[in-house]
Design an enzyme around this catalytic site. Structure first.
Site, PDB file in Angstrom:
ATOM      1  N   TYR A  90       4.021  39.965  90.359  1.00  0.00           N
ATOM      2  CA  TYR A  90       2.754  39.762  91.050  1.00  0.00           C
ATOM      3  C   TYR A  90       3.030  39.522  92.524  1.00  0.00           C
ATOM      4  O   TYR A  90       3.655  38.534  92.896  1.00  0.00           O
ATOM      5  CB  TYR A  90       2.014  38.576  90.400  1.00  0.00           C
ATOM      6  CG  TYR A  90       0.774  38.074  91.107  1.00  0.00           C
ATOM      7  CD1 TYR A  90       0.071  38.839  92.037  1.00  0.00           C
ATOM      8  CD2 TYR A  90       0.300  36.795  90.837  1.00  0.00           C
ATOM      9  CE1 TYR A  90      -1.055  38.351  92.670  1.00  0.00           C
ATOM     10  CE2 TYR A  90      -0.834  36.296  91.462  1.00  0.00           C
ATOM     11  CZ  TYR A  90      -1.503  37.070  92.386  1.00  0.00           C
ATOM     12  OH  TYR A  90      -2.624  36.578  93.010  1.00  0.00           O
ATOM     13  N   LYS A 104       1.207  43.627  89.438  1.00  0.00           N
ATOM     14  CA  LYS A 104      -0.094  43.460  90.089  1.00  0.00           C
ATOM     15  C   LYS A 104       0.177  43.277  91.566  1.00  0.00           C
ATOM     16  O   LYS A 104       0.947  42.387  91.961  1.00  0.00           O
ATOM     17  CB  LYS A 104      -0.836  42.246  89.541  1.00  0.00           C
ATOM     18  CG  LYS A 104      -2.162  41.995  90.281  1.00  0.00           C
ATOM     19  CD  LYS A 104      -2.600  40.550  90.243  1.00  0.00           C
ATOM     20  CE  LYS A 104      -3.787  40.326  91.180  1.00  0.00           C
ATOM     21  NZ  LYS A 104      -4.153  38.904  91.294  1.00  0.00           N
TER      22      LYS A 104
END
Length: 301
Positions: free
Chosen positions: A137, A166
């Site tokens: 992330y 992400k």
């Protein structure tokens, strides 16, 4: 390996007037989002105020959402913390309570080299079972540290259970480079609402959107249009997303999400964890009035 897909909601963390995790509010929020058709839940992310919570509070958050979801949708716990020890503890806990996978935000504040970030992600990936899906992330505008395509390739090659990433920075070129990893089998999500339709049509696996918990109907409609191959409708809905962003993504966006959820009857309270503050009453009323006037909860055909 399990993967995220579609509309993924980084849920807010409700708090009581006593500044404790509002477990009942969290249960209602979980049910509300599942009933509205979102595809996956992502507790303890940036929207969930995770770095303002201690380890035990984050465990309560993970346990509550996993139990309340009861397998109806996948739940991936964001286990990244301010130090490796807490991150490893939260990752192990997520596995123990039956989460479908974990996500790990880059470390914050201290700038790290790619070699240091590689060791960090490999240590975490190796600490969980081989069948536990892990997402990297990146949110460099908040965390200081960034995930380059080169780093993502290196981690993906060394860690088979790191299934995707992400990336919450507005960089379409970099997102497309991520999508090429493992011959296109690397799961990629944008965290930027203004790029949802474009990235999904380009091959991303969905969106991780804070706005989507406030107006889930709209985001599910965009994903459905993409999956149906209706690019024209997806882009038309995207234009409304950009209008929605102008309302929701100003200062105090997390407080705005809670104010909308309170207005919709999902949350009883809109408290934030200090030093964050809730919207003042007048601003919340003006925002909710505007959202109601624009009928964002009504999906356009």
């Amino acid at each position: 390996m399990k993967k995220l897909y579609g509309v993924v909601v980084p849920i807010v963390t409700p708090f009581t007037p006593e500044d404790e995790v509002d477990v009942e509010g969290l249960k209602r929020l979980t049910d509300f989002l599942i009933d509205k058709g979102v595809h996956c839940l992502y507790p303890a992310g940036s929207t969930g105020e995770m770095l303002l919570m201690n380890v035990e509070e984050r465990k309560i958050l993970a346990e509550t959402v996993v139990k309340q979801a009861a397998g109806r949708v996948p739940v991936f716990i964001q286990a990244g913390a301010m130090n490796l020890r807490d991150t490893l503890e939260l990752a192990a806990h997520a596995v123990s309570v039956g989460a479908d996978g974990i996500a790990i935000v880059t470390p914050s504040y201290f700038g790290l080299s790619d070699d240091e970030l590689f060791i960090y992600y490999k240590t975490i990936a190796d600490s969980v079972p081989a069948d536990c899906s892990v997402y990297m992330y990146g949110i460099p505008q908040c965390s200081v540290n960034d995930i380059t395509p080169e780093l993502a390739v290196r981690v993906a090659e060394a860690c088979p259970n790191v299934v995707g990433l992400k990336y919450s920075f507005n960089d379409m070129i970099r997102l497309q480079k991520f999508m090429e990893i493992r011959g296109g089998d690397f799961s990629v999500f944008s965290g930027c609402d203004n790029m949802f339709a474009m990235t999904a049509l380009a091959g991303a696996d969905g969106i991780v959107s804070g706005n989507a918990q406030a107006i889930p109907e709209h985001y599910v409609a965009i994903w459905n249009a993409v999956k149906e191959g209706d690019a024209k409708k997806a882009m038309s809905l995207q234009s409304r997303t950009n209008m929605l962003n102008n309302i929701m993504c100003r200062n105090f966006d997390k407080a705005r999400f809670k104010a909308v959820l309170k207005h919709r009857g999902v949350l009883e309270y809109d408290f934030m964890r200090a030093p964050l503050q809730p919207l003042d009453t007048e601003e919340a009323e003006n925002m909710n009035r505007l959202l109601d006037e624009k009928e964002f909860t009504k999906v356009l055909m």
